[in-house]
Structures are given as C-alpha cells and as structure tokens.
Design an enzyme around this catalytic site. Structure first.
Site, PDB file in Angstrom:
ATOM      1  N   LYS A 114      33.176  48.752  47.999  1.00  0.00           N
ATOM      2  CA  LYS A 114      33.142  50.187  47.673  1.00  0.00           C
ATOM      3  C   LYS A 114      33.252  51.109  48.892  1.00  0.00           C
ATOM      4  O   LYS A 114      32.892  52.278  48.838  1.00  0.00           O
ATOM      5  CB  LYS A 114      31.903  50.582  46.835  1.00  0.00           C
TER       6      LYS A 114
ATOM      7  N   HIS B 177      35.777  40.737  51.922  1.00  0.00           N
ATOM      8  CA  HIS B 177      34.436  41.333  52.002  1.00  0.00           C
ATOM      9  C   HIS B 177      33.500  40.403  52.778  1.00  0.00           C
ATOM     10  O   HIS B 177      32.300  40.661  52.840  1.00  0.00           O
ATOM     11  CB  HIS B 177      33.841  41.516  50.605  1.00  0.00           C
TER      12      HIS B 177
ATOM     13  N   SER C  57      29.131  54.760  44.438  1.00  0.00           N
ATOM     14  CA  SER C  57      30.385  54.184  43.939  1.00  0.00           C
ATOM     15  C   SER C  57      30.112  52.832  43.280  1.00  0.00           C
ATOM     16  O   SER C  57      30.640  52.524  42.204  1.00  0.00           O
ATOM     17  CB  SER C  57      31.368  54.049  45.116  1.00  0.00           C
TER      18      SER C  57
HETATM   19  P1  A3P Z   1      34.420  56.481  44.459  1.00  0.00           P
HETATM   20  O1  A3P Z   1      33.795  55.583  43.452  1.00  0.00           O
HETATM   21  O2  A3P Z   1      33.397  57.200  45.303  1.00  0.00           O
HETATM   22  O3  A3P Z   1      35.439  57.416  43.889  1.00  0.00           O
HETATM   23  P2  A3P Z   1      36.686  49.806  47.069  1.00  0.00           P
HETATM   24  O4  A3P Z   1      38.169  49.796  47.017  1.00  0.00           O
HETATM   25  O5  A3P Z   1      36.122  49.282  48.349  1.00  0.00           O
HETATM   26  O6  A3P Z   1      36.087  49.161  45.865  1.00  0.00           O
HETATM   27  O7  A3P Z   1      36.213  51.341  47.073  1.00  0.00           O
HETATM   28  C1  A3P Z   1      36.409  52.143  45.938  1.00  0.00           C
HETATM   29  C2  A3P Z   1      36.196  53.580  46.340  1.00  0.00           C
HETATM   30  O8  A3P Z   1      37.310  54.021  47.138  1.00  0.00           O
HETATM   31  C3  A3P Z   1      36.110  54.509  45.131  1.00  0.00           C
HETATM   32  O9  A3P Z   1      35.210  55.550  45.506  1.00  0.00           O
HETATM   33  C4  A3P Z   1      37.561  54.991  45.042  1.00  0.00           C
HETATM   34  O10 A3P Z   1      37.731  56.190  44.317  1.00  0.00           O
HETATM   35  C5  A3P Z   1      37.856  55.185  46.533  1.00  0.00           C
HETATM   36  N1  A3P Z   1      39.301  55.283  46.822  1.00  0.00           N
HETATM   37  C6  A3P Z   1      40.286  54.409  46.513  1.00  0.00           C
HETATM   38  N2  A3P Z   1      41.479  54.892  46.886  1.00  0.00           N
HETATM   39  C7  A3P Z   1      41.249  56.112  47.442  1.00  0.00           C
HETATM   40  C8  A3P Z   1      42.091  57.125  48.016  1.00  0.00           C
HETATM   41  N3  A3P Z   1      43.416  57.003  48.078  1.00  0.00           N
HETATM   42  N4  A3P Z   1      41.501  58.249  48.493  1.00  0.00           N
HETATM   43  C9  A3P Z   1      40.159  58.405  48.436  1.00  0.00           C
HETATM   44  N5  A3P Z   1      39.315  57.484  47.903  1.00  0.00           N
HETATM   45  C10 A3P Z   1      39.865  56.350  47.416  1.00  0.00           C
END
Ligand code: A3P
Length: 287
Positions: A44, A99, A129
């Site tokens: 996340k 991870h 998140s």
């Molecule tokens: P939120 O839940 O705060 O919106 P991961 O990929 O490590 O699982 O992280 C997911 C988080 O990254 C989510 O955060 C998601 O919305 C955010 N995310 C993914 N792509 C993004 C982008 N292009 N710009 C900003 N945030 C992004």
C-alpha cells in the site's frame, strides 16, 4: 466477516491465493540478472504505481506494455505464483516488484548488479489504504474496526509484518548506489521530477517530452480507467471495487480524515519508538 488462512513464511503472513511454498522457494532460487530492476515496497505504499512507471522508463516511453498486459504479468511479484508462469515472456531489462524485506531477497540478487527502487509512504496513509484494501480483497481477513486494524498494523499482524521492520531492513543494505529511495509523497507532488530522478538512476536518458508522456499515462486518473492496471479483470469475489476501488483516492494525508487524536498519539508513539535509533531521514513529520 471473512476469515482467511494465511501461509506462514519465515515470520510473515501471506495469502495463498497468490503465494505458495513453491512460489516462495521459486523466488529463493530465482536467477536475478544484472539488468533487472526491482520496485520494492511495503504493501500500500505505491507498488502498482511504480509497476506502471518502471517499464516505461526502461523502454523509452513505449506504451504497449501498459495497454496490452495486466500489471501482474507485465511486472510480476517475485514472491507470487504468477512469476514462474510468465518469466519466459519478460523482456530484458526486466522489471519486477516485491514486498519482501531485504533479508528475504534471494542469493542471486545479492550476487548481481540488479537495481532497486524503494518506494516509501507515510505509514499513517499506508494503514488507511490497507484498511480499505482489506475490506475489498476477498482473500484477506476482515480488518474489523479501524481501531482494531490499527492495533494489528502496529503489532505487525498484517501482510509482510511491521512497516518499521520493512523500512529499516531496506535502509541497512550493502547495495550502495544500486538502490534509490523515493517517496509516494514526492511522486504525488511532482511526478515529472520523480521520473527525471528515475531516468538518471536507471540510465534511461529520457527526453522531457517522454517524461511528460509517461507522467500523463501514469497519473491516478489514467491508471484508474486502464483495465490492465486497475484490477477490474480480477473476479469480484477476490477484489470487489464496489466495496472500495484498488485505486481508491491516490492522495497524501487521507489519514487526517480517519485518525482520532488518541489514535494519532498511539500510532506516533509506537512508530517513533521503533525508529528511535535510526538516522535515516523521514520526508514527513511523524506527528
Ligand atoms: P489509496 O488507497 O490511499 O488511494 P499499492 O499499489 O502498494 O497497493 O498501493 C495502493 C495505493 O497507491 C492506493 O492508495 C492507490 O490509490 C495508490 N495509487 C496507485 N496508483 C496511483 C497513482 N497513479 N497516483 C497516486 N496514487 C496511486
């Protein structure tokens, strides 16, 4: 309320939908190449964002991969079952994500010249998140209340263990100039600047025009509607975007909408204590 059996692997819990003892052994025996680039994150923290960016920075901005290959096959997770199925289709230089904490990286990684981009995010936003992700992912345990989930997060009873252990493990490496640290917050604030740093680190020599093109195609808005990147191809029973979309808000500081002052004090005190003897800079205040 869903309750899932996790695999226990060297002190961390993992969901069997994507991992198996075979996939974890495969990761340990994986042949890392000198030209490989790993995006490393605590879950996340912006994994799929860096997953979107890396191939484009490595291939000079050719959008074909992000328009034709789902992200889990395009830039596979080192520890997941899919890697063995798609490894032969990856083209050099390969981009992968993981991870894993540092000590779980395979021996061939340490012997190689492979590079790492470590993406870090404010743990308060990581926790928020993750809380929503646990609600939408059918393969994860129900998070319970926000307060209950905070307790689990701080104890490390969540996927891939404690946030502080992960961050610390990747700060104490012998990787020297093979690792670049970047934060989710820097990427939100100025994605083209982040892309320029990445291009320098990876020796991609991208023009300003290509930087702007990549920034546009890796924006939250564009990724949210890209079916190769937004997990809409995954069955609803595994990921239910009606409960919470994977690309949820994509902002900095959403924790302010969720933490009470008591929760903030508790969270800050635990994280501060666990990072007490650390000298690495944090790009945001813990308060
Ligand atoms: P939120 O839940 O705060 O919106 P991961 O990929 O490590 O699982 O992280 C997911 C988080 O990254 C989510 O955060 C998601 O919305 C955010 N995310 C993914 N792509 C993004 C982008 N292009 N710009 C900003 N945030 C992004």
């Amino acid at each position: 309320m869903s309750s899932c059996e996790y695999i226990q692997y060297r002190g961390i819990d993992l969901p069997p939908v994507a991992h198996s003892m075979e996939s974890l052994e495969y990761a340990q025996n994986f042949s890392v190449e000198d030209t490989d680039v790993f995006a490393v994150t605590y879950p996340k923290s912006g994994t799929i964002w860096m997953q979107e960016i890396l191939p484009l920075v490595l291939n000079g901005g050719d959008l074909t991969p992000i328009h034709t290959i789902p992200n889990w096959d395009r830039v596979p997770w080192l520890e997941e079952k899919r890697l063995a199925m798609v490894v032969d289709q990856l083209t050099s230089p390969r981009a992968l994500v993981t991870h894993f904490p540092y000590h779980l990286m395979p021996p061939s990684f340490h012997a190689s010249k492979a590079k790492v981009v470590y993406v870090m995010r404010n743990p308060k936003d990581v926790m928020v998140s993750s809380y929503y992700f646990h609600q939408m992912a059918g393969f994860l345990n129900d998070p319970g209340t926000f307060d209950e989930f905070m307790a689990k997060f701080l104890e490390g009873k969540v996927l891939f263990g404690k946030w502080t252990d992960h961050v610390k493990s990747w700060r104490h490496t012998e990787l020297g100039d093979r690792i670049m640290y970047i934060t989710y917050e820097e990427m939100v604030q100025d994605l083209p600047a982040a892309l320029r740093s990445l291009s320098d680190f990876l020796g991609s020599n991208l023009s300003e025009e290509v930087i702007q093109k990549i920034a546009e195609h890796c924006s939250f808005k564009t990724m949210k509607v890209n079916s190769m990147s937004n997990f809409s191809l995954v069955p609803k029973v595994l990921m239910d975007s009606d409960k919470s979309p994977f690309l949820r808000k994509g902002v900095v500081g959403d924790w302010k909408n969720h933490f009470s002052s008591e929760q903030l004090a508790r969270f800050t005190s635990v994280i501060r204590q666990e990072l007490e003897n650390e000298s690495f800079p944090l790009p945001w205040s813990l308060d």
